[in-house]
Design a protein around this motif. Structure first.
Motif, PDB file in Angstrom:
ATOM      1  N   ARG A 135      46.525   4.222 -19.257  1.00 38.84           N
ATOM      2  CA  ARG A 135      47.165   5.530 -19.339  1.00 38.84           C
ATOM      3  C   ARG A 135      47.445   6.058 -17.936  1.00 38.84           C
ATOM      4  O   ARG A 135      46.681   5.807 -17.001  1.00 38.84           O
ATOM      5  CB  ARG A 135      46.275   6.517 -20.093  1.00 38.84           C
ATOM      6  CG  ARG A 135      46.053   6.140 -21.546  1.00 38.84           C
ATOM      7  CD  ARG A 135      45.154   7.171 -22.207  1.00 38.84           C
ATOM      8  NE  ARG A 135      44.954   6.856 -23.625  1.00 38.84           N
ATOM      9  CZ  ARG A 135      44.179   7.581 -24.437  1.00 38.84           C
ATOM     10  NH1 ARG A 135      43.566   8.656 -23.963  1.00 38.84           N
ATOM     11  NH2 ARG A 135      44.058   7.228 -25.691  1.00 38.84           N
ATOM     12  N   PRO A 136      48.482   6.743 -17.807  1.00 42.29           N
ATOM     13  CA  PRO A 136      48.762   7.331 -16.483  1.00 42.29           C
ATOM     14  C   PRO A 136      47.624   8.229 -16.036  1.00 42.29           C
ATOM     15  O   PRO A 136      47.059   9.008 -16.816  1.00 42.29           O
ATOM     16  CB  PRO A 136      50.057   8.122 -16.719  1.00 42.29           C
ATOM     17  CG  PRO A 136      50.676   7.500 -17.933  1.00 42.29           C
ATOM     18  CD  PRO A 136      49.541   7.028 -18.782  1.00 42.29           C
ATOM     19  N   ARG A 137      47.262   8.069 -14.774  1.00 40.87           N
ATOM     20  CA  ARG A 137      46.146   8.839 -14.249  1.00 40.87           C
ATOM     21  C   ARG A 137      46.424  10.327 -14.265  1.00 40.87           C
ATOM     22  O   ARG A 137      45.535  11.143 -14.490  1.00 40.87           O
ATOM     23  CB  ARG A 137      45.833   8.375 -12.835  1.00 40.87           C
ATOM     24  CG  ARG A 137      44.550   8.942 -12.281  1.00 40.87           C
ATOM     25  CD  ARG A 137      44.213   8.316 -10.943  1.00 40.87           C
ATOM     26  NE  ARG A 137      42.962   8.835 -10.442  1.00 40.87           N
ATOM     27  CZ  ARG A 137      42.408   8.451  -9.291  1.00 40.87           C
ATOM     28  NH1 ARG A 137      43.009   7.518  -8.548  1.00 40.87           N
ATOM     29  NH2 ARG A 137      41.270   8.981  -8.888  1.00 40.87           N
ATOM     30  N   GLY A 138      47.642  10.696 -14.050  1.00 38.48           N
ATOM     31  CA  GLY A 138      47.984  12.106 -14.031  1.00 38.48           C
ATOM     32  C   GLY A 138      47.777  12.776 -15.381  1.00 38.48           C
ATOM     33  O   GLY A 138      47.376  13.944 -15.454  1.00 38.48           O
ATOM     34  N   ARG A 139      48.010  12.019 -16.471  1.00 37.53           N
ATOM     35  CA  ARG A 139      47.804  12.600 -17.795  1.00 37.53           C
ATOM     36  C   ARG A 139      46.340  12.905 -18.041  1.00 37.53           C
ATOM     37  O   ARG A 139      45.993  13.943 -18.602  1.00 37.53           O
ATOM     38  CB  ARG A 139      48.333  11.649 -18.863  1.00 37.53           C
ATOM     39  CG  ARG A 139      48.239  12.190 -20.279  1.00 37.53           C
ATOM     40  CD  ARG A 139      48.745  11.180 -21.297  1.00 37.53           C
ATOM     41  NE  ARG A 139      50.143  10.834 -21.020  1.00 37.53           N
ATOM     42  CZ  ARG A 139      50.814   9.934 -21.737  1.00 37.53           C
ATOM     43  NH1 ARG A 139      50.196   9.266 -22.726  1.00 37.53           N
ATOM     44  NH2 ARG A 139      52.079   9.678 -21.451  1.00 37.53           N
ATOM     45  N   GLY A 140      45.434  12.003 -17.616  1.00 38.29           N
ATOM     46  CA  GLY A 140      44.005  12.258 -17.782  1.00 38.29           C
ATOM     47  C   GLY A 140      43.530  13.455 -16.983  1.00 38.29           C
ATOM     48  O   GLY A 140      42.709  14.245 -17.437  1.00 38.29           O
ATOM     49  N   VAL A 141      44.087  13.590 -15.771  1.00 42.85           N
ATOM     50  CA  VAL A 141      43.710  14.751 -14.951  1.00 42.85           C
ATOM     51  C   VAL A 141      44.194  16.042 -15.593  1.00 42.85           C
ATOM     52  O   VAL A 141      43.471  17.052 -15.615  1.00 42.85           O
ATOM     53  CB  VAL A 141      44.289  14.587 -13.535  1.00 42.85           C
ATOM     54  CG1 VAL A 141      44.060  15.857 -12.719  1.00 42.85           C
ATOM     55  CG2 VAL A 141      43.667  13.397 -12.829  1.00 42.85           C
ATOM     56  N   ARG A 142      45.388  16.018 -16.147  1.00 43.08           N
ATOM     57  CA  ARG A 142      45.910  17.227 -16.807  1.00 43.08           C
ATOM     58  C   ARG A 142      45.064  17.594 -18.025  1.00 43.08           C
ATOM     59  O   ARG A 142      44.812  18.784 -18.266  1.00 43.08           O
ATOM     60  CB  ARG A 142      47.370  16.997 -17.209  1.00 43.08           C
ATOM     61  CG  ARG A 142      48.348  17.029 -16.039  1.00 43.08           C
ATOM     62  CD  ARG A 142      49.779  17.193 -16.533  1.00 43.08           C
ATOM     63  NE  ARG A 142      50.166  16.099 -17.415  1.00 43.08           N
ATOM     64  CZ  ARG A 142      50.742  14.976 -16.995  1.00 43.08           C
ATOM     65  NH1 ARG A 142      50.975  14.786 -15.700  1.00 43.08           N
ATOM     66  NH2 ARG A 142      51.093  14.035 -17.864  1.00 43.08           N
ATOM     67  N   ARG A 143      44.656  16.574 -18.776  1.00 44.94           N
ATOM     68  CA  ARG A 143      43.802  16.869 -19.934  1.00 44.94           C
ATOM     69  C   ARG A 143      42.458  17.447 -19.500  1.00 44.94           C
ATOM     70  O   ARG A 143      41.935  18.369 -20.137  1.00 44.94           O
ATOM     71  CB  ARG A 143      43.587  15.604 -20.759  1.00 44.94           C
ATOM     72  CG  ARG A 143      44.827  15.127 -21.499  1.00 44.94           C
ATOM     73  CD  ARG A 143      44.503  13.954 -22.401  1.00 44.94           C
ATOM     74  NE  ARG A 143      45.671  13.556 -23.181  1.00 44.94           N
ATOM     75  CZ  ARG A 143      45.664  12.574 -24.067  1.00 44.94           C
ATOM     76  NH1 ARG A 143      44.546  11.884 -24.276  1.00 44.94           N
ATOM     77  NH2 ARG A 143      46.772  12.277 -24.739  1.00 44.94           N
ATOM     78  N   ALA A 144      41.888  16.895 -18.449  1.00 47.81           N
ATOM     79  CA  ALA A 144      40.613  17.425 -17.959  1.00 47.81           C
ATOM     80  C   ALA A 144      40.765  18.867 -17.489  1.00 47.81           C
ATOM     81  O   ALA A 144      39.922  19.734 -17.769  1.00 47.81           O
ATOM     82  CB  ALA A 144      40.083  16.538 -16.836  1.00 47.81           C
ATOM     83  N   LEU A 145      41.842  19.134 -16.770  1.00 49.70           N
ATOM     84  CA  LEU A 145      42.072  20.499 -16.297  1.00 49.70           C
ATOM     85  C   LEU A 145      42.308  21.456 -17.454  1.00 49.70           C
ATOM     86  O   LEU A 145      41.854  22.612 -17.424  1.00 49.70           O
ATOM     87  CB  LEU A 145      43.267  20.525 -15.343  1.00 49.70           C
ATOM     88  CG  LEU A 145      43.073  19.819 -13.998  1.00 49.70           C
ATOM     89  CD1 LEU A 145      44.360  19.854 -13.184  1.00 49.70           C
ATOM     90  CD2 LEU A 145      41.926  20.450 -13.223  1.00 49.70           C
ATOM     91  N   GLY A 188      41.046  21.119 -20.492  1.00 52.09           N
ATOM     92  CA  GLY A 188      39.752  21.357 -21.121  1.00 52.09           C
ATOM     93  C   GLY A 188      38.901  22.347 -20.353  1.00 52.09           C
ATOM     94  O   GLY A 188      38.297  23.254 -20.936  1.00 52.09           O
ATOM     95  N   TRP A 189      38.875  22.178 -19.015  1.00 55.31           N
ATOM     96  CA  TRP A 189      38.093  23.111 -18.207  1.00 55.31           C
ATOM     97  C   TRP A 189      38.712  24.505 -18.180  1.00 55.31           C
ATOM     98  O   TRP A 189      38.002  25.491 -17.989  1.00 55.31           O
ATOM     99  CB  TRP A 189      37.957  22.576 -16.787  1.00 55.31           C
ATOM    100  CG  TRP A 189      36.855  21.577 -16.658  1.00 55.31           C
ATOM    101  CD1 TRP A 189      36.957  20.232 -16.460  1.00 55.31           C
ATOM    102  CD2 TRP A 189      35.459  21.860 -16.735  1.00 55.31           C
ATOM    103  NE1 TRP A 189      35.723  19.647 -16.419  1.00 55.31           N
ATOM    104  CE2 TRP A 189      34.769  20.632 -16.577  1.00 55.31           C
ATOM    105  CE3 TRP A 189      34.718  23.016 -16.933  1.00 55.31           C
ATOM    106  CZ2 TRP A 189      33.393  20.528 -16.602  1.00 55.31           C
ATOM    107  CZ3 TRP A 189      33.330  22.919 -16.958  1.00 55.31           C
ATOM    108  CH2 TRP A 189      32.685  21.704 -16.803  1.00 55.31           C
ATOM    109  N   THR A 205      31.700  28.894 -19.596  1.00 55.17           N
ATOM    110  CA  THR A 205      30.638  28.314 -18.771  1.00 55.17           C
ATOM    111  C   THR A 205      30.201  29.278 -17.683  1.00 55.17           C
ATOM    112  O   THR A 205      29.003  29.434 -17.410  1.00 55.17           O
ATOM    113  CB  THR A 205      31.131  26.998 -18.146  1.00 55.17           C
ATOM    114  OG1 THR A 205      31.550  26.104 -19.182  1.00 55.17           O
ATOM    115  CG2 THR A 205      30.024  26.341 -17.326  1.00 55.17           C
ATOM    116  N   LEU A 206      31.157  29.934 -17.067  1.00 52.72           N
ATOM    117  CA  LEU A 206      30.813  30.918 -16.039  1.00 52.72           C
ATOM    118  C   LEU A 206      30.013  32.081 -16.614  1.00 52.72           C
ATOM    119  O   LEU A 206      29.078  32.585 -15.979  1.00 52.72           O
ATOM    120  CB  LEU A 206      32.091  31.437 -15.366  1.00 52.72           C
ATOM    121  CG  LEU A 206      32.857  30.433 -14.510  1.00 52.72           C
ATOM    122  CD1 LEU A 206      34.130  31.070 -13.968  1.00 52.72           C
ATOM    123  CD2 LEU A 206      31.988  29.924 -13.366  1.00 52.72           C
ATOM    124  N   VAL A 207      30.363  32.510 -17.838  1.00 57.63           N
ATOM    125  CA  VAL A 207      29.621  33.598 -18.471  1.00 57.63           C
ATOM    126  C   VAL A 207      28.185  33.171 -18.755  1.00 57.63           C
ATOM    127  O   VAL A 207      27.225  33.920 -18.513  1.00 57.63           O
ATOM    128  CB  VAL A 207      30.332  34.040 -19.763  1.00 57.63           C
ATOM    129  CG1 VAL A 207      29.454  35.002 -20.558  1.00 57.63           C
ATOM    130  CG2 VAL A 207      31.663  34.701 -19.440  1.00 57.63           C
TER     131      VAL A 207
END
Length: 310
Positions: free
Chosen positions: A17-27, A29-30, A37-39
């Motif tokens: 899978r394109p690496r950029g797609r995984g980074v976008r999904r991680a971002l 999700g966060w 999480t901050l709360v």
């Protein structure tokens, strides 16, 4: 005669899978989980760490805190008020936890029957649990009032002597435990009701065909299936009993004569009434350590016996 060698077959490699797609999904999700999480970190972890540093100081919340090391923790063993509060908390836990488990199981068995208006009955049992504990305490103060309360009025109609209830040092803690049971038994009832509906019907039918009565089926088939739920409910209700504060605050304020002063309420008095924030934080950390050890022991014992409740 010529020999020909076939080329080795190429194994299909999964497409990366394109690496950029995984980074976008991680971002993405966060982006959703980050604020929550901050709360959580801001309202739980940060105050817990800050309270530990406060527990090593002598501070009234206004003047400059003085670092005294572990002196607050050394005073815990020689504090008679803490010992009395620990005894009250232990007695409340011993009465509340088995009572809530037994009543919750009995109510769940009754609510598991096929009768008319069963949804209405289940709602009535669960309503006290979702109601505000402060409102429950205020209402209980009127019910158990020695002069004009509904409890003493019922005793008079039955020809029985009236009681002091929350104004008696001998009866106050028992009444608080009774009020806590009324407010918390809905939780164990719902948990047991859900577990009862997951008990395999084949086991119950097989035991019935073998001649087992209702009591034998309950003891030999149903209760063993409920052991993980019982472990979970025991741990949960133990933590509830150890941290019971709002009900005591709205009914007795630790009285009469400190007979209902639990460890949590003692922490409140130290920190917010006598302004001994350092020592109050040390007592709070002691309660946290005891709760953590009891929970860890219950989980370890449950996993050792094969009861995966957590």
């Amino acid at each position: 005669m010529t020999l020909t060698f076939a080329a080795p077959a190429r194994t299909a490699t999964p497409a990366r899978r394109p690496r950029g797609r995984g980074v976008r999904r991680a971002l993405t999700g966060w982006a959703f989980a980050g604020p929550a999480t901050l709360v959580v970190v801001g309202l739980s972890l940060f105050p817990a760490v800050w309270a530990f540093f406060i527990s090593r100081t002598k501070w009234n919340g206004i003047a400059e805190p003085q670092d005294i090391g572990w002196a607050n923790y050394q005073r815990l063993a020689d504090d008679p008020d803490l010992a009395a509060a620990a005894q009250h908390t232990l007695l409340l836990t011993v009465l509340f936890v088995p009572g809530s488990i037994a009543l919750g199981l009995l109510i769940a068995i009754a609510l598991n029957q096929r009768i008319r208006f069963i949804g209405f009955y289940r709602t009535c049992i669960f309503v006290p649990y979702v109601a505000s504990a402060a409102a429950t305490g205020i209402l209980a103060g009127y019910v158990f009032n020695p002069q004009f309360g509904a409890a003493n009025d019922a005793l008079r109609r039955l020809g029985l002597p009236t009681q002091q209830f929350l104004e008696s040092p001998r009866q106050a803690l028992l009444v608080v435990c009774l009020i806590a049971l009324w407010g918390e038994v809905g939780f164990t009832s719902v948990v047991y009701l859900a577990a009862l509906q997951d008990v395999p019907k084949e086991l119950v039918e097989a035991a019935t065909m073998d001649g087992a009565g209702r009591w034998r089926v309950l003891r030999s088939v149903t209760l063993p299936q409920l052991r993980p739920v019982t472990l979970f409910a025991t741990v949960w209700q133990t933590i509830t009993a150890l941290q019971l504060f709002d009900l005591i605050y709205t009914t007795t304020r630790g009285g009469p004569m400190n007979s209902t002063q639990t460890v949590v309420y003692y922490v409140y008095e130290l920190a917010f009434q006598t302004r001994r924030l350092g020592y109050g934080a040390a007592v709070a950390y002691l309660l946290f350590a005891v709760t953590l050890l009891l929970t860890a022991f219950a989980i370890w014992r449950g996993r050792r016996s094969g009861e995966e409740a957590f």
